[in-house]
Design a protein around this motif. Structure first.
Motif, mmCIF file in Angstrom:
data_model
loop_
_atom_site.group_PDB
_atom_site.id
_atom_site.type_symbol
_atom_site.label_atom_id
_atom_site.label_comp_id
_atom_site.label_asym_id
_atom_site.label_seq_id
_atom_site.Cartn_x
_atom_site.Cartn_y
_atom_site.Cartn_z
ATOM 1 N N CYS A 121 17.539 9.176 -21.164
ATOM 2 C CA CYS A 121 18.744 10.120 -21.819
ATOM 3 C C CYS A 121 20.824 9.433 -20.878
ATOM 4 O O CYS A 121 21.265 8.573 -21.546
ATOM 5 C CB CYS A 121 19.420 11.526 -21.669
ATOM 6 S SG CYS A 121 18.448 12.916 -21.885
ATOM 7 N N GLY A 122 20.437 8.802 -19.470
ATOM 8 C CA GLY A 122 22.093 8.336 -18.981
ATOM 9 C C GLY A 122 21.655 6.385 -19.814
ATOM 10 O O GLY A 122 22.705 6.768 -20.038
ATOM 11 N N ILE A 123 20.678 5.733 -19.741
ATOM 12 C CA ILE A 123 20.800 4.316 -20.726
ATOM 13 C C ILE A 123 21.081 5.538 -22.015
ATOM 14 O O ILE A 123 21.630 3.941 -22.504
ATOM 15 C CB ILE A 123 19.497 4.127 -19.813
ATOM 16 C CG1 ILE A 123 18.947 3.993 -18.467
ATOM 17 C CG2 ILE A 123 19.194 2.940 -21.251
ATOM 18 C CD1 ILE A 123 17.882 3.310 -18.268
ATOM 19 N N THR A 124 20.871 5.531 -22.832
ATOM 20 C CA THR A 124 21.349 5.510 -24.308
ATOM 21 C C THR A 124 22.914 5.926 -24.078
ATOM 22 O O THR A 124 23.139 5.242 -24.971
ATOM 23 C CB THR A 124 20.246 6.557 -24.579
ATOM 24 O OG1 THR A 124 19.232 7.013 -24.474
ATOM 25 C CG2 THR A 124 20.470 6.897 -26.301
ATOM 26 N N VAL A 125 23.071 6.957 -23.039
ATOM 27 C CA VAL A 125 24.789 7.585 -23.042
ATOM 28 C C VAL A 125 25.715 6.470 -22.358
ATOM 29 O O VAL A 125 26.086 5.720 -23.005
ATOM 30 C CB VAL A 125 24.529 8.997 -22.964
ATOM 31 C CG1 VAL A 125 26.081 8.786 -22.440
ATOM 32 C CG2 VAL A 125 23.861 9.688 -23.214
ATOM 33 N N PHE A 126 24.925 6.321 -21.834
ATOM 34 C CA PHE A 126 25.625 4.830 -20.775
ATOM 35 C C PHE A 126 25.782 3.639 -21.833
ATOM 36 O O PHE A 126 27.037 2.665 -22.356
ATOM 37 C CB PHE A 126 25.175 4.810 -20.218
ATOM 38 C CG PHE A 126 25.369 2.384 -19.549
ATOM 39 C CD1 PHE A 126 26.826 3.025 -18.232
ATOM 40 C CD2 PHE A 126 25.153 1.361 -19.627
ATOM 41 C CE1 PHE A 126 27.204 1.994 -17.754
ATOM 42 C CE2 PHE A 126 25.757 0.208 -18.714
ATOM 43 C CZ PHE A 126 26.359 0.523 -18.104
ATOM 44 N N ILE A 127 24.591 2.933 -23.365
ATOM 45 C CA ILE A 127 24.694 2.049 -23.720
ATOM 46 C C ILE A 127 25.604 2.354 -25.390
ATOM 47 O O ILE A 127 27.212 1.552 -25.682
ATOM 48 C CB ILE A 127 23.737 1.567 -24.101
ATOM 49 C CG1 ILE A 127 22.815 1.170 -23.222
ATOM 50 C CG2 ILE A 127 23.653 0.863 -25.326
ATOM 51 C CD1 ILE A 127 21.659 0.813 -23.457
ATOM 52 N N ALA A 128 25.970 3.951 -25.231
ATOM 53 C CA ALA A 128 26.511 4.748 -26.965
ATOM 54 C C ALA A 128 27.709 4.810 -26.087
ATOM 55 O O ALA A 128 29.149 4.043 -26.732
ATOM 56 C CB ALA A 128 25.957 5.931 -26.806
ATOM 57 N N GLN A 129 28.068 4.613 -24.897
ATOM 58 C CA GLN A 129 29.398 4.886 -24.676
ATOM 59 C C GLN A 129 30.796 3.559 -24.369
ATOM 60 O O GLN A 129 31.014 2.866 -24.491
ATOM 61 C CB GLN A 129 29.592 5.168 -23.361
ATOM 62 C CG GLN A 129 29.635 7.146 -22.961
ATOM 63 C CD GLN A 129 29.479 7.016 -21.480
ATOM 64 O OE1 GLN A 129 28.957 6.480 -20.434
ATOM 65 N NE2 GLN A 129 29.597 8.155 -21.231
#
Length: 134
Positions: A121-129
């Protein structure tokens, strides 16, 4: 490619790489030593269905809300909670109903579920941000 497919692809890559490293390199011996008599051959279709459903759940319950809140910490903490909840459902049910299920495997799986889901979740949201996908 629409946002869902981009996010799903990132989450799938992250989760699958981490989980395969875990299952094939790190935990394989532990599972064999502690629940080996209970293990059967891997069934691919149920595994694919699990991964697909779990990844959609990660996006629905954690990633999209975290992106909407623009909150990476939310993604990590909610991801950890979702992972413990889901892995706990499996492991604690097994511990409650299967005669020789290992308590050690249950504890380690709960920790793993929290970690792998939080990280995904952290990596996915970080990339989306980073790419400003809203």
């Amino acid at each position: 490619m629409n946002h869902f497919m981009k996010l799903f692809s990132i989450a799938a890559f992250t989760f699958l790489v981490l989980d395969f490293i875990w299952l094939l390199l790190i935990a394989k011996k532990m599972y064999q030593d502690h629940i080996g008599d209970l293990l059967g051959p891997t069934k691919i279709i149920p595994a694919v269905v699990f991964y697909g459903l779990y990844l959609v759940g990660i996006l629905f319950f954690v990633v999209y809300p975290a992106i909407e809140k623009d909150n990476l910490l939310y993604a990590i903490s909610a991801g950890a909670f979702l992972g413990v909840l889901c892995y706990g459902t499996y492991d604690l049910t097994n511990l409650a109903t299967i005669k020789d299920w290992s308590s050690l495997v249950t504890v380690i799986d709960l920790i793993w579920g929290g970690f792998v889901t939080a990280t995904t979740c952290g990596i996915t949201v970080f990339i989306a941000q980073h790419f400003n996908w809203r």
